[in-house]
Design a protein around this motif. Structure first.
Motif, mmCIF file in Angstrom:
data_model
loop_
_atom_site.group_PDB
_atom_site.id
_atom_site.type_symbol
_atom_site.label_atom_id
_atom_site.label_comp_id
_atom_site.label_asym_id
_atom_site.label_seq_id
_atom_site.Cartn_x
_atom_site.Cartn_y
_atom_site.Cartn_z
ATOM 1 N N PRO A 1 0.822 -1.212 0.000
ATOM 2 C CA PRO A 1 0.000 0.000 0.000
ATOM 3 C C PRO A 1 0.856 1.261 0.000
ATOM 4 O O PRO A 1 1.913 1.307 0.632
ATOM 5 N N LEU A 2 0.400 2.268 -0.713
ATOM 6 C CA LEU A 2 1.026 3.587 -0.662
ATOM 7 C C LEU A 2 0.799 4.188 0.722
ATOM 8 O O LEU A 2 -0.142 3.793 1.436
ATOM 9 N N PRO A 3 1.631 5.137 1.142
ATOM 10 C CA PRO A 3 1.405 5.770 2.447
ATOM 11 C C PRO A 3 -0.020 6.347 2.510
ATOM 12 O O PRO A 3 -0.461 7.041 1.598
ATOM 13 N N GLY A 4 -0.722 6.033 3.588
ATOM 14 C CA GLY A 4 -2.088 6.549 3.776
ATOM 15 C C GLY A 4 -3.157 5.817 2.996
ATOM 16 O O GLY A 4 -4.349 6.138 3.104
ATOM 17 N N ALA A 5 -2.763 4.819 2.180
ATOM 18 C CA ALA A 5 -3.740 4.134 1.309
ATOM 19 C C ALA A 5 -4.796 3.385 2.121
ATOM 20 O O ALA A 5 -5.981 3.384 1.766
ATOM 21 N N GLU A 6 -4.364 2.765 3.203
ATOM 22 C CA GLU A 6 -5.311 1.972 4.002
ATOM 23 C C GLU A 6 -6.472 2.851 4.478
ATOM 24 O O GLU A 6 -7.640 2.492 4.313
ATOM 25 N N GLN A 7 -6.144 4.023 5.006
ATOM 26 C CA GLN A 7 -7.191 4.922 5.507
ATOM 27 C C GLN A 7 -8.073 5.427 4.356
ATOM 28 O O GLN A 7 -9.288 5.529 4.484
ATOM 29 N N ARG A 8 -7.447 5.704 3.199
ATOM 30 C CA ARG A 8 -8.227 6.179 2.048
ATOM 31 C C ARG A 8 -9.219 5.113 1.575
ATOM 32 O O ARG A 8 -10.354 5.417 1.203
ATOM 33 N N ILE A 9 -8.767 3.842 1.597
ATOM 34 C CA ILE A 9 -9.657 2.741 1.202
ATOM 35 C C ILE A 9 -10.818 2.647 2.187
ATOM 36 O O ILE A 9 -11.987 2.553 1.787
ATOM 37 N N TYR A 10 -10.504 2.698 3.466
ATOM 38 C CA TYR A 10 -11.568 2.595 4.476
ATOM 39 C C TYR A 10 -12.538 3.771 4.370
ATOM 40 O O TYR A 10 -13.742 3.600 4.524
ATOM 41 N N ASP A 11 -12.006 4.947 4.097
ATOM 42 C CA ASP A 11 -12.880 6.118 3.933
ATOM 43 C C ASP A 11 -13.816 5.927 2.730
ATOM 44 O O ASP A 11 -14.994 6.292 2.780
ATOM 45 N N ALA A 12 -13.261 5.353 1.653
ATOM 46 C CA ALA A 12 -14.041 5.179 0.414
ATOM 47 C C ALA A 12 -15.225 4.225 0.613
ATOM 48 O O ALA A 12 -16.280 4.395 -0.007
ATOM 49 N N ILE A 13 -15.048 3.224 1.472
ATOM 50 C CA ILE A 13 -16.109 2.211 1.631
ATOM 51 C C ILE A 13 -16.949 2.435 2.900
ATOM 52 O O ILE A 13 -17.900 1.686 3.161
ATOM 53 N N SER A 14 -16.624 3.470 3.660
ATOM 54 C CA SER A 14 -17.222 3.623 4.994
ATOM 55 C C SER A 14 -18.734 3.825 4.975
ATOM 56 O O SER A 14 -19.430 3.442 5.909
ATOM 57 N N ASP A 15 -19.270 4.406 3.879
ATOM 58 C CA ASP A 15 -20.714 4.700 3.876
ATOM 59 C C ASP A 15 -21.585 3.462 3.689
ATOM 60 O O ASP A 15 -22.801 3.516 3.889
ATOM 61 N N ILE A 16 -20.971 2.320 3.296
ATOM 62 C CA ILE A 16 -21.781 1.096 3.140
ATOM 63 C C ILE A 16 -21.272 -0.035 4.043
ATOM 64 O O ILE A 16 -21.661 -1.193 3.882
ATOM 65 N N THR A 17 -20.405 0.304 4.988
ATOM 66 C CA THR A 17 -19.719 -0.738 5.761
ATOM 67 C C THR A 17 -19.888 -0.521 7.258
ATOM 68 O O THR A 17 -19.687 0.588 7.753
ATOM 69 N N ILE A 18 -20.255 -1.607 7.971
ATOM 70 C CA ILE A 18 -20.112 -1.567 9.430
ATOM 71 C C ILE A 18 -19.211 -2.709 9.849
ATOM 72 O O ILE A 18 -19.232 -3.792 9.261
ATOM 73 N N SER A 19 -18.405 -2.434 10.860
ATOM 74 C CA SER A 19 -17.449 -3.418 11.337
ATOM 75 C C SER A 19 -17.568 -3.519 12.846
ATOM 76 O O SER A 19 -17.602 -2.504 13.535
ATOM 77 N N MET A 20 -17.661 -4.733 13.343
ATOM 78 C CA MET A 20 -17.776 -4.933 14.791
ATOM 79 C C MET A 20 -16.863 -6.060 15.238
ATOM 80 O O MET A 20 -16.833 -7.122 14.623
ATOM 81 N N LYS A 21 -16.154 -5.819 16.312
ATOM 82 C CA LYS A 21 -15.267 -6.826 16.895
ATOM 83 C C LYS A 21 -15.970 -7.479 18.086
ATOM 84 O O LYS A 21 -16.590 -6.802 18.906
ATOM 85 N N ALA A 22 -15.819 -8.789 18.184
ATOM 86 C CA ALA A 22 -16.484 -9.530 19.263
ATOM 87 C C ALA A 22 -16.086 -8.996 20.634
ATOM 88 O O ALA A 22 -16.918 -8.837 21.517
ATOM 89 N N ALA A 23 -14.795 -8.710 20.806
ATOM 90 C CA ALA A 23 -14.305 -8.281 22.116
ATOM 91 C C ALA A 23 -14.962 -6.982 22.577
ATOM 92 O O ALA A 23 -15.068 -6.723 23.768
ATOM 93 N N ASP A 24 -15.430 -6.146 21.616
ATOM 94 C CA ASP A 24 -16.061 -4.874 21.978
ATOM 95 C C ASP A 24 -17.499 -5.059 22.432
ATOM 96 O O ASP A 24 -18.060 -4.198 23.099
ATOM 97 N N HIS A 25 -18.120 -6.170 22.052
ATOM 98 C CA HIS A 25 -19.564 -6.307 22.273
ATOM 99 C C HIS A 25 -19.960 -7.483 23.145
ATOM 100 O O HIS A 25 -21.092 -7.569 23.597
ATOM 101 N N LEU A 26 -19.057 -8.409 23.343
ATOM 102 C CA LEU A 26 -19.401 -9.597 24.118
ATOM 103 C C LEU A 26 -18.428 -9.777 25.266
ATOM 104 O O LEU A 26 -17.280 -9.361 25.196
ATOM 105 N N LYS A 27 -18.919 -10.415 26.281
ATOM 106 C CA LYS A 27 -17.986 -10.824 27.324
ATOM 107 C C LYS A 27 -17.406 -12.146 26.832
ATOM 108 O O LYS A 27 -17.992 -13.208 27.020
ATOM 109 N N MET A 28 -16.303 -12.031 26.121
ATOM 110 C CA MET A 28 -15.689 -13.218 25.549
ATOM 111 C C MET A 28 -14.801 -13.881 26.607
ATOM 112 O O MET A 28 -14.242 -13.205 27.472
ATOM 113 N N PRO A 29 -14.636 -15.207 26.536
ATOM 114 C CA PRO A 29 -13.687 -15.845 27.447
ATOM 115 C C PRO A 29 -12.264 -15.361 27.150
ATOM 116 O O PRO A 29 -11.987 -14.879 26.051
#
Length: 456
Positions: free
Chosen positions: A209-237
């Motif tokens: 990736p070019l410098p900053g490309a990762e953030q630009r990609i995420y910005d480009a898809i952000s309006d149709i994307t939700i992302s959730m991590k289990a650790a943020d929402h569940l009491k995981m073992p």
């Protein structure tokens, strides 16, 4: 059973309802099937925004998981479904059934679109495991793109959208939005966000990736994307990851080094050659595990250090159920032979019956291949210990296998993942790549090249 969604589940349900194109990146164990079915139920019967829905999933998930969830929840009792798997005759019969939701395995998508003879009249698609459409050259991807303009709504579900790096996202999001956000052509996507990394003259083997490309990609898809991590929402073992190191003796080490240096190993049963770094990686991993296939397909034993370690570890858990992940066929054969000799009861987890037995606590040692331990398989009721006999470069398969035990519904306070590592071998490099979440093809090849160059 009455469905009482968590707040995050309710948020995801409403997101799918509100977004005709939705990428729902939910960590394993967050209940993405029940979330999606609830949204589909609403769109069918409350909002009348969908009439005929196609769900595309891995085979076992298509066959069992979606129908199992529909049967499980009270609010879904009016949903009619048809499962399009099996012989061509069975698939055609399933297509002819009156249903709201048609569930098909991804291998049959090309058949459905190009060969079945049935019109593609679905107005909504759900892709369960969007990551299985990351190859823009694959036949299933091309077939689905042909009919994508006919579809008004699409949902992509996955926990691992870019397990092999950001390049994967191009095809996945092109399928969702037909190229609106990341571009219609892979060439322009590469040019916008990447630069050549490994090259040989004009031939480019990999990109970074070019410098900053990762953030630009995420910005480009952000309006149709939700992302959730289990650790943020569940009491995981708690997840405890550890290594159990074994050492080869001098003769075994010598064979391993010879292979590494010369890419050729002379064995009594024949000769093993490794034409390139990727195949050499496989050979070295086999040797690390204790055996190797010769060019004639015979199995040549190298050492039994991992088998000894596995036996000790099974003894140490003192009767508690253990899940053992193997990679090569000869691993499985040798593990089964050793367990039989030691009168340790075991079973392969490769059928619905064996999975049911494991979840009831009836199997002391269950043997599983990561490729069949993947998406949608719930094994958390049967135990909380996983032993990796042999490692895989695939971060996606690795994470999916761990998540069979480390997920919502696991009653144990901890999940223990043990890795049997043969010291001073490629095992160490694979383990490092998995820890760094870098399992790209180039990481694999670099690791082997580095070993070969170092040896030379």
């Amino acid at each position: 059973m009455k469905y009482e969604p968590h707040d995050y589940q309710q948020f995801a349900i409403e997101y799918i309802r509100a977004h005709p194109v939705a990428a729902v990146l939910l960590d394993m164990g967050l209940g993405k099937t029940s979330i999606t079915l609830t949204a589909l139920n609403d769109l069918l019967f409350d909002y009348f925004e969908a009439h005929k829905i196609l769900v595309i999933a891995p085979l076992r998930v298509a066959r069992n998981t979606w129908s199992g969830e529909i049967s499980k929840w009270q609010h879904l009792e009016d949903l009619k479904y048809s499962i399009i798997v099996g012989t061509e005759k069975e698939r055609k019969a399933a297509l002819e059934k009156q249903a709201d939701i048609y569930i098909i395995n991804r291998e049959n998508i090309q058949w459905l679109i190009e060969k079945s003879g049935y019109p593609f009249d679905f107005d909504m698609i759900v892709v369960d495991e969007l990551s299985s459409f990351k190859n823009h050259d694959a036949k299933r991807f091309k077939a689905l793109m042909k009919v994508r303009p006919k579809v008004k709504r699409i949902v992509g579900l996955t926990g691992t959208p870019s397990s092999n790096g950001l390049m994967d996202l191009f095809a996945e999001f092109k399928l969702l939005d037909m190229g609106e956000r990341l571009g219609r052509f892979i060439g322009s996507y590469r040019a916008n966000y990447f630069k050549p990394d490994k090259m040989n003259g004009p031939i480019v083997y990999s990109y970074k990736p070019l410098p900053g490309a990762e953030q630009r990609i995420y910005d480009a898809i952000s309006d149709i994307t939700i992302s959730m991590k289990a650790a943020d929402h569940l009491k995981m073992p708690e997840l405890i990851s550890s290594r159990y190191e074994v050492q080869m003796d001098d003769i075994e080490k010598q064979k391993y080094e010879q292979m590494k240096e010369q890419l050729v190993l002379s064995l009594p049963e024949g000769e093993v050659t490794a034409a390139n770094a990727a195949s050499l990686s496989g050979k070295l991993l086999q040797m690390s595990n204790g055996a190797i296939y010769t060019d004639e397909g015979e199995v040549q034993l190298i050492h039994e250090k991992k088998l000894d370690a596995l036996e000790d570890m099974i003894e140490a858990v003192n009767g508690k159920p253990v899940l053992v992940a193997y990679w090569f066929k000869h691993d499985l054969k040798r593990i089964m032979q050793r367990l039989t000799e030691k009168k340790i009861l075991f079973e392969r987890l490769d059928t619905d019956t064996s999975i049911e037995k494991w979840n009831k606590g009836e199997i002391p040692v269950a043997l599983i291949h990561p490729a069949s331990a993947g998406h949608g398989l719930n094994l958390q009721s049967g135990g909380n210990t996983l032993i990796w006999f042999g490692l895989t470069w695939s971060l996606e398969l690795y994470q999916q296998t761990v998540a069979r035990l480390w997920r919502q519904g696991q009653t144990a306070g901890t999940v223990v993942v043990e890795h049997i590592i043969t010291a001073e071998t490629i095992d160490e490099r694979v383990m490092k790549a998995l820890e760094l979440k870098d399992n790209t093809q180039s990481a694999l090849i670099d690791a082997v090249k580095a070993e070969v160059v170092h040896s030379g």
